[in-house]
Design a protein around this motif. Structure first.
Motif, PDB file in Angstrom:
ATOM      1  N   GLY A 120       0.861  -1.081  -0.121  1.00  6.56           N
ATOM      2  CA  GLY A 120      -0.078   0.088  -0.034  1.00  6.56           C
ATOM      3  C   GLY A 120       0.958   1.123   0.039  1.00  6.56           C
ATOM      4  N   GLU A 121       0.711   1.974   0.857  1.00  7.65           N
ATOM      5  CA  GLU A 121       1.603   3.309   1.128  1.00  7.65           C
ATOM      6  C   GLU A 121       2.530   3.026   2.211  1.00  7.65           C
ATOM      7  N   THR A 122       2.956   2.054   2.856  1.00  2.00           N
ATOM      8  CA  THR A 122       3.521   1.615   3.876  1.00  2.00           C
ATOM      9  C   THR A 122       4.828   0.844   3.300  1.00  2.00           C
ATOM     10  N   ILE A 123       5.933   1.258   3.878  1.00  2.00           N
ATOM     11  CA  ILE A 123       7.459   0.695   3.643  1.00  2.00           C
ATOM     12  C   ILE A 123       7.842  -0.249   4.557  1.00  2.00           C
ATOM     13  N   HIS A 124       8.185  -1.404   4.271  1.00  2.00           N
ATOM     14  CA  HIS A 124       8.354  -2.491   5.456  1.00  2.00           C
ATOM     15  C   HIS A 124      10.037  -2.677   4.984  1.00  2.00           C
ATOM     16  N   ILE A 125      10.758  -2.659   5.772  1.00  2.00           N
ATOM     17  CA  ILE A 125      12.225  -3.137   5.691  1.00  2.00           C
ATOM     18  C   ILE A 125      12.428  -4.496   6.243  1.00  2.00           C
ATOM     19  N   SER A 126      12.712  -5.603   5.570  1.00  2.00           N
ATOM     20  CA  SER A 126      12.866  -7.093   6.040  1.00  2.00           C
ATOM     21  C   SER A 126      14.319  -7.051   6.743  1.00  2.00           C
ATOM     22  N   GLU A 127      15.475  -6.366   5.990  1.00  2.00           N
ATOM     23  CA  GLU A 127      16.713  -6.686   6.427  1.00  2.00           C
ATOM     24  C   GLU A 127      17.671  -5.474   6.109  1.00  2.00           C
ATOM     25  N   GLY A 128      18.819  -5.318   6.619  1.00  2.00           N
ATOM     26  CA  GLY A 128      19.699  -4.288   6.528  1.00  2.00           C
ATOM     27  C   GLY A 128      19.634  -2.889   7.808  1.00  2.00           C
ATOM     28  N   PRO A 129      20.454  -2.162   7.577  1.00  2.00           N
ATOM     29  CA  PRO A 129      20.633  -1.114   8.531  1.00  2.00           C
ATOM     30  C   PRO A 129      19.273  -0.300   8.717  1.00  2.00           C
ATOM     31  N   LEU A 130      18.505  -0.061   7.517  1.00  2.00           N
ATOM     32  CA  LEU A 130      17.074   0.596   7.766  1.00  2.00           C
ATOM     33  C   LEU A 130      15.984  -0.086   8.330  1.00  2.00           C
ATOM     34  N   LYS A 131      16.183  -1.211   8.826  1.00  2.00           N
ATOM     35  CA  LYS A 131      15.262  -2.142   9.490  1.00  2.00           C
ATOM     36  C   LYS A 131      14.995  -1.567  10.892  1.00  2.00           C
ATOM     37  N   GLY A 132      13.611  -0.948  11.288  1.00  2.00           N
ATOM     38  CA  GLY A 132      13.588  -0.190  12.418  1.00  2.00           C
ATOM     39  C   GLY A 132      13.586   1.376  12.257  1.00  2.00           C
TER      40      GLY A 132
END
Length: 170
Positions: A120-132
């Motif tokens: 949708g309009e939401t970004i989900h980070i599954s791995e890497g430094p941007l997670k969280g």
């Protein structure tokens, strides 16, 4: 040990960091580095990882002897100024800024590629430094595999680019 930042001519960061490492004693300068990020670029039809400067125009230094370092830095051409200098006092980066950079870029001062997806309009980070840190992302260029993040560093709000691979969009 305190972290300091000097402003240099953009595009000359590596050269100036190397000069500092060569010309300034290890007793005065514990470490001199340029935070970088991994990005993917296409060369002859093949995606390859490349290292890019995270904060263009800045070189980071770690020292306990800022007065001696300040004198030694006068030997380095293309030095513009030390960030945080007010009158005759030079202030280091704030503890929160240093901790963020350590978590984000690690001991090697390199921000690896992150991987995520858009729902949708939401970004989900599954791995890497941007997670969280999804809330820091202000813009994504999916074709260049780059995320633009907003952060507070050097006493100002700034935007930086980091590598982000979006694997799907729903």
């Amino acid at each position: 040990m305190n972290w300091y930042v000097m402003q240099v001519r953009s595009g000359h960061e590596r050269e100036i960091a190397n000069r500092c490492r060569f010309l300034i004693s290890d007793d005065v300068l514990y470490d001199c580095f340029i935070p970088e990020f991994v990005a993917r670029k296409k060369f002859r039809g093949v995606w390859q990882d490349v290292r890019c400067v995270l904060f263009r125009g800045y070189v980071f230094m770690i020292t306990e002897h800022i007065e001696e370092l300040y004198v030694e830095l006068k030997k380095i051409p293309d030095l513009t100024k030390i960030i945080g200098k007010k009158k005759d006092v030079i202030y280091p980066l704030e503890d929160g800024e240093v901790e963020f950079l350590k978590r984000f870029a690690g001991d090697d001062h390199l921000v690896d590629m992150s991987v995520g997806f858009i729902e949708g309009e939401t970004i989900h980070i599954s791995e890497g430094p941007l997670k969280g840190y999804e809330g820091m992302i202000t813009k994504i260029d999916r074709h260049k595999r780059i995320a633009y993040i907003s952060l507070h560093i050097f006493g100002n709000d700034t935007t930086a680019k980091v590598g982000l691979e979006i694997i799907s969009k729903n």
